[in-house]
Scaffold this motif. Structure first.
Motif, PDB file in Angstrom:
ATOM      1  N   SER A 157     -10.430  -6.462   4.270  1.00 41.34           N
ATOM      2  CA  SER A 157      -9.751  -7.721   3.958  1.00 41.34           C
ATOM      3  C   SER A 157     -10.498  -8.924   4.515  1.00 41.34           C
ATOM      4  O   SER A 157     -10.416 -10.029   3.954  1.00 41.34           O
TER       5      SER A 157
ATOM      6  N   VAL B 236       0.843  -1.194   0.000  1.00 39.61           N
ATOM      7  CA  VAL B 236       0.000   0.000   0.000  1.00 39.61           C
ATOM      8  C   VAL B 236       0.880   1.246   0.000  1.00 39.61           C
ATOM      9  O   VAL B 236       1.537   1.546   1.005  1.00 39.61           O
TER      10      VAL B 236
ATOM     11  N   TRP C  24      -9.093  -1.219   4.213  1.00 41.98           N
ATOM     12  CA  TRP C  24      -9.630  -2.174   3.230  1.00 41.98           C
ATOM     13  C   TRP C  24     -10.300  -3.315   3.981  1.00 41.98           C
ATOM     14  O   TRP C  24      -9.793  -3.780   5.004  1.00 41.98           O
TER      15      TRP C  24
ATOM     16  N   THR D  92      -9.357   7.202  -2.778  1.00 43.62           N
ATOM     17  CA  THR D  92      -9.154   5.763  -2.896  1.00 43.62           C
ATOM     18  C   THR D  92      -8.057   5.489  -3.920  1.00 43.62           C
ATOM     19  O   THR D  92      -7.734   6.335  -4.760  1.00 43.62           O
TER      20      THR D  92
ATOM     21  N   VAL E  21      -8.483   0.265  -1.979  1.00 41.74           N
ATOM     22  CA  VAL E  21      -8.152   0.662  -0.616  1.00 41.74           C
ATOM     23  C   VAL E  21      -8.467   2.148  -0.458  1.00 41.74           C
ATOM     24  O   VAL E  21      -8.232   2.947  -1.369  1.00 41.74           O
TER      25      VAL E  21
ATOM     26  N   ALA F 134      -4.380   3.507   5.395  1.00 48.66           N
ATOM     27  CA  ALA F 134      -5.040   2.459   4.623  1.00 48.66           C
ATOM     28  C   ALA F 134      -6.258   1.886   5.322  1.00 48.66           C
ATOM     29  O   ALA F 134      -6.237   1.635   6.532  1.00 48.66           O
TER      30      ALA F 134
ATOM     31  N   LEU G 159      -5.791  -1.372  -5.018  1.00 54.64           N
ATOM     32  CA  LEU G 159      -4.884  -2.163  -4.183  1.00 54.64           C
ATOM     33  C   LEU G 159      -4.198  -3.156  -5.116  1.00 54.64           C
ATOM     34  O   LEU G 159      -4.791  -4.159  -5.529  1.00 54.64           O
TER      35      LEU G 159
END
Length: 549
Positions: A495, A476, A493, A522, A514, A491, A525
């Motif tokens: 996940s 990132v 995200w 944004t 991300v 960051a 990613l």
């Protein structure tokens, strides 16, 4: 969610153990109907048999269990909190203190959190996964069972709890922490309590951690490939001993007369790197998207004649210091783990040096080590005092990682425990496990270059096709260590949802995005080694970028 899936059956507590442990609950406990509401009162003071754990212990006991109500991710959640001790084999070793949060309305999933630094505290079971999104609920708010432990020791009166390495005087405590033994013991004990709380096993069990927890995530995937269905590993300190040797070398460099660049000079260097390399990805946004494409020579900041003339330039000793920080460190001897060096920190490729605690610190290393020196310098000192010499009065600057002398054998031994560098993840892949690995390109505390190296080792051993069948690695840009302070890109995200879809539905991540949780922007990613390059459009939108190599 099908509780009789092959992986769910492998996760089950053995029936014989359930019957034995269930005797205290009366006849018929083993055939009780599953529930989504935990039987909390029955857990209090419950004995945890040593036989339910695959590694040696002397059993354990729940020390308290009570129903709690709290607001998690904006949602009011009712859950049973069970605290327990797992007892050591060595009577002089500390117990592993663990905690399980068992929600009402359980979703039939469980997630274990990893720790940070030297651990020593139980992670907050209401928190989100590392680099978690601001707009999505934390696992407990999703009605996951969450659990974790202090990894087998309790911190002392250190100003920063995760910087207390005093447990390193005990071999069992060291293995629990550094080799990861406490992880499996905690996982096994937690599944035992989950079964007794709900009368069924979780359909899926996940692991999530960053830094030390990121190393722990890789440990569980490699050492116990059938224990977790999916793993999130963020900024993992996987080669812990190798990094410590580099930190020790840097402590020596920064302690030299005139070598330490104070906070003003750190900001000067950071701003200079940004000015030189921001825009190489097609847009000026204070984020360097391609660190390997950023070539910055600190000599452009040299003071006249190399003398320190103030905050607007760097002296020759300071240039040598910042160059050492960003240069690979190699040691001229062999250690048993096989590691030969550490790749250095990305301070000359866009790291945010305005968070000095994680990087240089605001004070030069010294003896005793100042609390205002960098986190890594203090980590080194604790390791020297308690892991290496086991002398709390030892001056850590007396140990030179380039020439360790009489300490070489001990360093080599510790490398077999602390460098978790077995990259053979084929058993994890064959068991159906999925791994998502993340790192910020501006990390001040664990070098993203090291994670790049880990990923490349996996690919070299398993091949690209097999690696991509179960593993994704994302770097990132602009993100630092754990979104600490004010990173260029904080960051966020989801996940966990991506991992769920991959494990439970066979849908691997496709074009993830991300967010910068501190700014309304944004980015794509990108799967390493790709990076986001601006092509056209709104610079704050991921759709304006393309992943390129």
């Amino acid at each position: 969610m099908n509780s009789t899936s092959p992986r769910a059956r492998r996760l089950a507590v053995p029936a014989a153990l359930v019957l034995v442990a269930g005797m205290a609950f009366g006849p018929g406990v083993a055939t009780a109907s599953p529930s989504t509401v935990p039987a909390c009162a029955g857990l209090d003071q419950m004995r945890i048999p040593a036989s339910v754990m695959s590694l040696p212990t002397t059993g354990g006991r729940v020390t308290s269990a009570s129903v709690k109500t709290g607001v998690v991710s904006g949602r009011t959640i009712e859950y049973c909190q069970a605290d327990a001790d797992i007892f050591p084999v060595d009577p002089s070793a500390p117990a592993i203190k663990m905690r399980v949060a068992l929600p009402h309305g359980w979703n039939r999933k469980a997630l274990m959190f990893g720790g940070g630094g030297y651990n020593g505290t139980i992670p907050d079971l209401t928190m989100n996964v590392p680099f978690g999104p601001a707009d999505q609920p934390a696992p407990l708010a999703r009605r996951y069972v969450t659990f974790a432990s202090d990894s087998g020791h309790q911190h002392g009166p250190a100003a920063v709890p995760s910087l207390d390495g005093s447990f390193g005087m005990n071999d069992e405590a060291v293995r629990n922490f550094a080799a990861g033994d406490a992880l499996k013991k905690t996982r096994d004990a937690s599944l035992f309590l989950i079964w007794h709380a709900y009368r069924t096993n979780p359909a899926e069990v996940y692991f999530s951690g960053g830094s030390t927890g990121g190393r722990e995530a890789l440990v569980v995937a490699q050492r116990w490939p059938r224990a977790f269905d999916g793993v999130i590993s963020a900024y993992p300190a996987w080669n812990n001993l190798a990094e410590i040797l580099d930190l020790g070398y840097l402590a020596h460099v920064l302690s030299r007369p005139g070598a330490f660049p104070g906070p003003a000079k750190q900001t000067l260097l950071y701003d200079s790197v940004i000015n030189a390399c921001d825009g190489l990805d097609g847009v000026k946004d204070k984020v360097i998207s391609n660190p390997r494409g950023c070539h910055f020579d600190p000599h452009v900041l040299r003071c006249p004649d190399g003398a320190d003339t103030g905050p607007a330039c760097l002296s020759d000793p300071q240039i040598k210091a910042v160059t050492a920080m960003s240069t690979p460190f190699r040691w001229p001897y062999r250690i048993a783990s096989g590691e030969t060096g550490y790749p250095g920190f990305p301070f000359l490729s866009g790291a945010d040096m305005r968070t000095p605690f994680l990087g240089f610190g605001s004070t030069a290393p010294a003896n005793p080590m100042p609390a205002t020196s960098g986190y890594g310098m203090q980590y080194w000192e604790q390791w020297v005092k308690y892991f290496l010499t086991r002398d709390p009065n030892h001056n850590s600057l007396d140990v030179d990682p380039r020439q360790p002398g009489k300490w070489l054998d001990r360093i080599s031994h510790l490398s077999t425990i602390q460098d978790r560098n077995n990259v053979d993840l084929r058993p994890f892949a064959r068991a159906g496990g999925k791994l998502i690995m993340l790192h910020g390109a501006a990390d001040e505390l664990v070098s993203h270059r090291s994670t790049n190296e880990y990923y490349q080792r996996v690919r070299d051993l398993l091949g690209t096709e097999v690696t991509r069948s179960f593993m994704r690695y994302y770097l990132v840009p602009g993100a630092n260590h754990a979104n600490f302070g004010a990173p260029a890109f904080a960051a966020g995200w989801d996940s966990l949802s991506a991992l769920e879809r991959w494990v439970e539905k066979g849908q691997s991540p496709v074009s993830p995005v991300v967010a910068d949780v501190n700014h309304n922007r944004t980015r794509p990613l990108c799967e390493y080694p790709a990076w986001p390059r601006y092509r056209a459009g709104e610079p704050d939108s991921a759709s304006s970028f393309v992943c390129t190599r």
